[in-house]
Design a protein around this motif. Structure first.
Motif, short mmCIF file in Angstrom:
data_model
loop_
_atom_site.label_atom_id
_atom_site.label_comp_id
_atom_site.label_asym_id
_atom_site.label_seq_id
_atom_site.Cartn_x
_atom_site.Cartn_y
_atom_site.Cartn_z
N ASP A 1 6.12 -7.09 9.57
CA ASP A 1 6.38 -6.09 8.53
C ASP A 1 7.87 -5.89 8.25
O ASP A 1 8.28 -5.77 7.11
CB ASP A 1 5.79 -4.73 8.95
N MET A 2 8.68 -5.83 9.32
CA MET A 2 10.08 -5.45 9.16
C MET A 2 10.98 -6.51 9.79
O MET A 2 10.74 -6.95 10.91
CB MET A 2 10.34 -4.09 9.83
N HIS A 3 12.04 -6.89 9.08
CA HIS A 3 13.07 -7.78 9.62
C HIS A 3 14.40 -7.04 9.48
O HIS A 3 14.87 -6.83 8.36
CB HIS A 3 13.16 -9.10 8.83
N LEU B 1 9.31 -2.33 -9.89
CA LEU B 1 10.34 -2.55 -8.87
C LEU B 1 9.84 -3.51 -7.80
O LEU B 1 10.54 -4.45 -7.42
CB LEU B 1 10.74 -1.22 -8.24
N VAL B 2 8.61 -3.29 -7.33
CA VAL B 2 8.05 -4.15 -6.29
C VAL B 2 7.83 -5.57 -6.83
O VAL B 2 8.13 -6.55 -6.16
CB VAL B 2 6.73 -3.57 -5.75
N ARG C 1 2.41 -0.66 2.84
CA ARG C 1 2.11 0.06 4.08
C ARG C 1 3.37 0.68 4.67
O ARG C 1 3.37 1.81 5.17
CB ARG C 1 1.47 -0.89 5.09
N LEU C 2 4.46 -0.10 4.62
CA LEU C 2 5.72 0.38 5.17
C LEU C 2 6.24 1.57 4.37
O LEU C 2 6.70 2.57 4.94
CB LEU C 2 6.73 -0.77 5.14
N ALA C 3 6.15 1.49 3.05
CA ALA C 3 6.60 2.59 2.19
C ALA C 3 5.75 3.84 2.43
O ALA C 3 6.26 4.97 2.40
CB ALA C 3 6.52 2.18 0.72
N ILE D 1 11.56 -2.36 1.07
CA ILE D 1 11.99 -3.70 0.65
C ILE D 1 13.24 -4.12 1.40
O ILE D 1 13.39 -5.27 1.82
CB ILE D 1 12.24 -3.71 -0.88
N GLY D 2 14.16 -3.18 1.61
CA GLY D 2 15.39 -3.47 2.35
C GLY D 2 15.15 -3.82 3.80
O GLY D 2 16.00 -4.46 4.44
#
Length: 320
Positions: free
Chosen positions: A191-193, A258-259, A278-280, A301-302
């Motif tokens: 999910d996150m980097h 935007l997405v 999901r992250l948002a 997104i960041g």
């Protein structure tokens, strides 16, 4: 934890929603230390989760001990671990590391140093939350709903993009081969980097004054956020899918654009799109917001930094 506000924010989001996380940074920046602090801010296990974890331990080579009751597991296999050690197996199938990490954390340090074939076996359980081991004489299915946390250097020498003054000595081909040890489909499932930069010397010298919030205070926020998710859809945001995801993550038209624009620019897949949603949703829950806002999407997104890096790398390759 001294400094690293962005990394601590990412850990809080990951803990709140049960999201997988990849940390990228030079040697000594604190990636492993941050990962080992994560269990201290995770929500307490429910009775059902504790029973599941105890049952897995009872049939494993580790055995169950009452002193670990309701303690979320933290498994950290060495990068020389085999595929069988990771997913389980043997003549009489036993659970592997991913099942021993059920309802807890599987931490893979030095991710590119793992054998690529070993890493590929993580793809299915990351999606399904279980692993089926088939042998000629028997078949066994073990739960494997773990939270993947991984760490890696940005390049073989570890100093690509490091501002400490120690320059990177790796060629473009070496960097590409190093990152190529992690397949795109596996990276897509994380999910996150995030980037974990080296700490400034003055930050280390500040002693206790540089410390941030206590784990107890952060954990209180996370438990409140997790409870909100369970009341809304009966599961953490990281496990939302299908209709549940659509109902929990409605977007305004401008936010939808935007997405989609981010997907085009970064070359993201439909799976990455769902993970951003999901992250948002988790970021919005931490902000006590009923609706996903543009700022929440921007942050989500960041938090896919490696997608951004790879996008830049592709553009450079095309220019060459």
């Amino acid at each position: 934890v001294k400094g690293q506000p962005q990394a601590k924010r990412a850990l809080e989001i990951a803990a709140a929603g049960g999201h997988s996380l990849l940390m990228i940074g030079p040697p000594g920046s604190g990636k492993s230390m941050l990962a080992r602090r994560l269990p201290g801010i995770l929500p307490e296990m429910s009775e059902a989760e504790a029973l599941e974890s105890a049952a897995i331990l009872s049939v494993s080579n580790c055995g169950f001990s009452a002193e670990f009751w309701k303690m979320r597991p933290f498994r950290s296999p060495h990068h020389t671990a085999s595929g069988v050690a990771l997913v389980g197996g043997g003549g009489n199938p036993k659970p592997g590391e991913i099942s021993l990490a059920h309802n807890g954390i599987l931490f893979l340090d030095e991710l590119p140093e793992f054998d690529r074939k070993v890493l590929e076996v993580l793809r299915e359980p990351l999606e399904t939350g279980s692993i089926t081991i088939s042998r000629a004489s028997r078949q066994a299915e073990f739960p494997a709903r773990f939270q993947l946390v991984a760490a890696m250097n940005p390049c073989p020498c570890g100093h690509l993009g490091d501002d400490s003054g120690q320059g990177c000595c790796c060629s473009g081909d070496q960097v590409a081969r190093y990152r190529g040890r992690i397949s795109g489909p596996l990276l897509d499932r994380i999910d996150m980097h995030i980037e974990v930069p080296r700490l400034a010397p003055e930050m280390l010298a500040n002693g206790d004054q540089a410390a941030g919030e206590t784990s107890a205070r952060v954990r209180s926020r996370i438990e409140t956020c997790r409870q909100r998710q369970l009341l809304r859809r009966g599961r953490p945001n990281a496990l939302l899918d299908g209709r549940r995801l659509e109902q929990a993550c409605p977007l305004e038209t401008d936010d939808q654009r935007l997405v989609f624009r981010a997907m085009e620019q970064l070359g993201l897949s439909a799976r990455a799109y769902h993970r951003i949603l999901r992250l948002a949703r988790t970021i919005a829950d931490l902000s006590d917001s009923a609706q996903i806002q543009t700022a929440h999407l921007d942050e989500a997104i960041g938090d896919r930094r490696l997608d951004r890096r790879n996008c830049v790398f592709r553009s450079m390759s095309q220019n060459w």
